[in-house]
Scaffold this motif. Sequence first.
Motif, PDB file in Angstrom:
ATOM      1  N   LYS A  17       6.045 -11.800 -14.184  1.00 49.43           N
ATOM      2  CA  LYS A  17       5.371 -11.743 -15.524  1.00 49.43           C
ATOM      3  C   LYS A  17       3.786 -10.651 -15.147  1.00 49.43           C
ATOM      4  CE  LYS A  17       6.204 -16.296 -16.675  1.00 49.43           C
ATOM      5  NZ  LYS A  17       6.349 -16.887 -17.942  1.00 49.43           N
ATOM      6  N   ASN A  18       3.543 -10.063 -14.098  1.00 49.60           N
ATOM      7  CA  ASN A  18       2.363  -9.327 -13.751  1.00 49.60           C
ATOM      8  C   ASN A  18       3.043  -8.070 -13.350  1.00 49.60           C
ATOM      9  OD1 ASN A  18       1.391 -12.138 -13.366  1.00 49.60           O
ATOM     10  ND2 ASN A  18       0.035 -11.101 -14.023  1.00 49.60           N
ATOM     11  N   VAL A  19       2.177  -6.921 -13.215  1.00 50.94           N
ATOM     12  CA  VAL A  19       2.379  -5.390 -12.860  1.00 50.94           C
ATOM     13  C   VAL A  19       1.831  -5.181 -11.589  1.00 50.94           C
ATOM     14  CG1 VAL A  19       2.642  -4.451 -15.238  1.00 50.94           C
ATOM     15  CG2 VAL A  19       0.327  -4.578 -13.909  1.00 50.94           C
ATOM     16  N   TYR A  20       2.201  -4.273 -10.916  1.00 52.10           N
ATOM     17  CA  TYR A  20       1.739  -3.865  -9.509  1.00 52.10           C
ATOM     18  C   TYR A  20       0.007  -4.163  -9.381  1.00 52.10           C
ATOM     19  CZ  TYR A  20       6.215  -2.036  -9.020  1.00 52.10           C
ATOM     20  OH  TYR A  20       7.710  -1.589  -8.823  1.00 52.10           O
ATOM     21  N   LEU A  21      -0.446  -3.728 -10.300  1.00 53.12           N
ATOM     22  CA  LEU A  21      -1.821  -3.716 -10.093  1.00 53.12           C
ATOM     23  C   LEU A  21      -2.551  -4.991 -10.330  1.00 53.12           C
ATOM     24  CD1 LEU A  21      -3.040  -0.286 -11.917  1.00 53.12           C
ATOM     25  CD2 LEU A  21      -2.479  -0.827  -9.678  1.00 53.12           C
ATOM     26  N   ASP A  22      -1.850  -5.764 -11.058  1.00 51.40           N
ATOM     27  CA  ASP A  22      -2.345  -7.213 -10.982  1.00 51.40           C
ATOM     28  C   ASP A  22      -2.225  -7.929  -9.788  1.00 51.40           C
ATOM     29  OD1 ASP A  22      -2.913  -7.112 -13.777  1.00 51.40           O
ATOM     30  OD2 ASP A  22      -1.020  -7.630 -14.338  1.00 51.40           O
ATOM     31  N   TYR A  23      -1.140  -7.949  -9.117  1.00 51.84           N
ATOM     32  CA  TYR A  23      -0.863  -8.544  -7.803  1.00 51.84           C
ATOM     33  C   TYR A  23      -2.117  -7.862  -6.727  1.00 51.84           C
ATOM     34  CZ  TYR A  23       3.483 -10.633  -9.018  1.00 51.84           C
ATOM     35  OH  TYR A  23       4.443 -11.652  -9.711  1.00 51.84           O
ATOM     36  N   LEU A  24      -2.141  -6.611  -6.772  1.00 54.21           N
ATOM     37  CA  LEU A  24      -2.963  -5.773  -5.766  1.00 54.21           C
ATOM     38  C   LEU A  24      -4.504  -6.428  -6.008  1.00 54.21           C
ATOM     39  CD1 LEU A  24      -2.082  -2.045  -5.886  1.00 54.21           C
ATOM     40  CD2 LEU A  24      -1.725  -3.874  -3.899  1.00 54.21           C
ATOM     41  N   LYS A  25      -4.801  -6.766  -7.250  1.00 50.94           N
ATOM     42  CA  LYS A  25      -6.126  -7.223  -7.575  1.00 50.94           C
ATOM     43  C   LYS A  25      -6.155  -8.687  -6.776  1.00 50.94           C
ATOM     44  CE  LYS A  25      -9.317  -8.846 -11.327  1.00 50.94           C
ATOM     45  NZ  LYS A  25      -9.556  -8.733 -12.668  1.00 50.94           N
ATOM     46  N   LYS A  26      -5.071  -9.519  -7.098  1.00 55.10           N
ATOM     47  CA  LYS A  26      -5.232 -10.933  -6.656  1.00 55.10           C
ATOM     48  C   LYS A  26      -5.200 -10.633  -5.097  1.00 55.10           C
ATOM     49  CE  LYS A  26      -4.544 -15.313  -6.876  1.00 55.10           C
ATOM     50  NZ  LYS A  26      -5.637 -16.181  -7.455  1.00 55.10           N
ATOM     51  N   ALA A  27      -4.291 -10.006  -4.566  1.00 54.38           N
ATOM     52  CA  ALA A  27      -4.017  -9.918  -2.945  1.00 54.38           C
ATOM     53  C   ALA A  27      -5.590  -9.550  -2.586  1.00 54.38           C
ATOM     54  CB  ALA A  27      -3.371  -8.841  -2.718  1.00 54.38           C
ATOM     55  N   LYS A  28      -6.268  -8.904  -2.878  1.00 58.39           N
ATOM     56  CA  LYS A  28      -7.842  -8.637  -2.427  1.00 58.39           C
ATOM     57  C   LYS A  28      -8.663 -10.015  -2.792  1.00 58.39           C
ATOM     58  CE  LYS A  28      -7.695  -3.617  -3.737  1.00 58.39           C
ATOM     59  NZ  LYS A  28      -8.259  -2.537  -4.644  1.00 58.39           N
ATOM     60  N   GLU A  29      -8.449 -10.554  -3.935  1.00 60.93           N
ATOM     61  CA  GLU A  29      -9.109 -11.847  -4.167  1.00 60.93           C
ATOM     62  C   GLU A  29      -8.864 -12.862  -3.098  1.00 60.93           C
ATOM     63  OE1 GLU A  29      -8.355 -13.045  -7.866  1.00 60.93           O
ATOM     64  OE2 GLU A  29      -9.448 -11.444  -8.839  1.00 60.93           O
ATOM     65  N   ILE A  30      -7.739 -12.946  -2.697  1.00 59.33           N
ATOM     66  CA  ILE A  30      -7.364 -14.091  -1.536  1.00 59.33           C
ATOM     67  C   ILE A  30      -7.452 -13.545  -0.062  1.00 59.33           C
ATOM     68  CG2 ILE A  30      -5.806 -15.094  -3.275  1.00 59.33           C
ATOM     69  CD1 ILE A  30      -3.297 -14.274  -1.737  1.00 59.33           C
ATOM     70  N   GLY A  31      -7.593 -12.337   0.103  1.00 62.12           N
ATOM     71  CA  GLY A  31      -7.747 -11.724   1.473  1.00 62.12           C
ATOM     72  C   GLY A  31      -6.615 -11.422   2.161  1.00 62.12           C
ATOM     73  N   ALA A  32      -5.301 -11.180   1.450  1.00 59.20           N
ATOM     74  CA  ALA A  32      -4.151 -10.758   2.023  1.00 59.20           C
ATOM     75  C   ALA A  32      -4.292  -9.061   2.540  1.00 59.20           C
ATOM     76  CB  ALA A  32      -3.025 -10.784   0.735  1.00 59.20           C
ATOM     77  N   THR A  33      -3.520  -9.016   3.497  1.00 64.55           N
ATOM     78  CA  THR A  33      -3.503  -7.569   3.815  1.00 64.55           C
ATOM     79  C   THR A  33      -2.298  -6.697   3.904  1.00 64.55           C
ATOM     80  OG1 THR A  33      -2.864  -8.575   6.152  1.00 64.55           O
ATOM     81  CG2 THR A  33      -5.337  -8.241   5.817  1.00 64.55           C
ATOM     82  N   GLU A  34      -1.162  -7.287   3.618  1.00 66.56           N
ATOM     83  CA  GLU A  34       0.006  -6.748   3.512  1.00 66.56           C
ATOM     84  C   GLU A  34       0.856  -7.652   2.425  1.00 66.56           C
ATOM     85  OE1 GLU A  34       1.667  -4.442   6.385  1.00 66.56           O
ATOM     86  OE2 GLU A  34       3.712  -5.296   6.201  1.00 66.56           O
ATOM     87  N   ILE A  35       1.335  -6.713   1.480  1.00 67.89           N
ATOM     88  CA  ILE A  35       2.281  -7.269   0.588  1.00 67.89           C
ATOM     89  C   ILE A  35       3.538  -6.283   0.348  1.00 67.89           C
ATOM     90  CG2 ILE A  35       0.667  -8.727  -0.705  1.00 67.89           C
ATOM     91  CD1 ILE A  35       0.451  -6.945  -2.913  1.00 67.89           C
ATOM     92  N   GLY A  36       4.610  -6.820  -0.002  1.00 66.65           N
ATOM     93  CA  GLY A  36       5.779  -5.854  -0.346  1.00 66.65           C
ATOM     94  C   GLY A  36       6.323  -6.257  -1.761  1.00 66.65           C
ATOM     95  N   PHE A  37       6.498  -5.590  -2.434  1.00 65.51           N
ATOM     96  CA  PHE A  37       7.228  -5.765  -4.031  1.00 65.51           C
ATOM     97  C   PHE A  37       8.918  -5.730  -3.715  1.00 65.51           C
ATOM     98  CE2 PHE A  37       2.978  -4.313  -4.896  1.00 65.51           C
ATOM     99  CZ  PHE A  37       2.742  -5.340  -6.034  1.00 65.51           C
TER     100      PHE A  37
END
Length: 260
Positions: A17-37
Amino acid sequence: MNNWVDYHIHTTFSDGKNVYLDYLKKAKEIGATEIGFSDHITLHSVDWRTDPKNYSKLKEELSAICNNKASEISVKFGLEVDYFPYEEKEIAALINQFPVDYVIGSVHFIDDWNFDSDKSLYGKIENDLLYQKYFKLIQKAAQSKLFDIIGHFDLIKKFQCYPTSNQDALIKETLKVIKENNIAIELNTSGLDKPCKEFYPSKEILQEASKQKIPITLGSDSHQTKHLNRYFSEGVTLLKQLGFQKIAKFEKRKRTFISI
């Protein structure tokens, strides 16, 4: 900040339901360091796959994000690809269209039945037979050498489909095949939100995987930003209890490890 990876994320290219940039924003908010689509790429036409006409756009957009050195988040190029027996060459050709860091191999079909979303045949086929068919397909997927990670190892239990007889030997055999073919499995935390209400794979299977020293990674199976890293604290705690000390990460299909 945490040092975990989340390698199982779906965007609007497939059934997210979300695009790449939405996930990147959320990843920064929760302190994630690495994600993979890892959007769905499959040979068979289903409504949750990436439309083949969008392959070029997916490749272009995701490659740009992965190669953005200024980003605070490390982004990996993944795919979730369905395994179908006797179609290995076609699957390989499909994967080779993309500059992947890793490929999750998943089984969503038994014969022509998409058991992951179509509940119509449950109860009409013996559960033990379903388990035999499903895990034999997982074994073939591992033996195909097409994948780096086996996705949601015991997905067949999603709708509370459980065997009527002990299937421990089948599970051990399947894990042995995965080990022999040097493939990782994922701790897919999405199962807690499904009818089975349990991680994929179960604690008992994870324990056997730990005994066999099978590499493990993490995946939330996110279909929207609020799922990112879901239940990872509980998952990592369980992994440590079962003897896992490291999780696998990937770059250009080469596996390394980070401590948990």
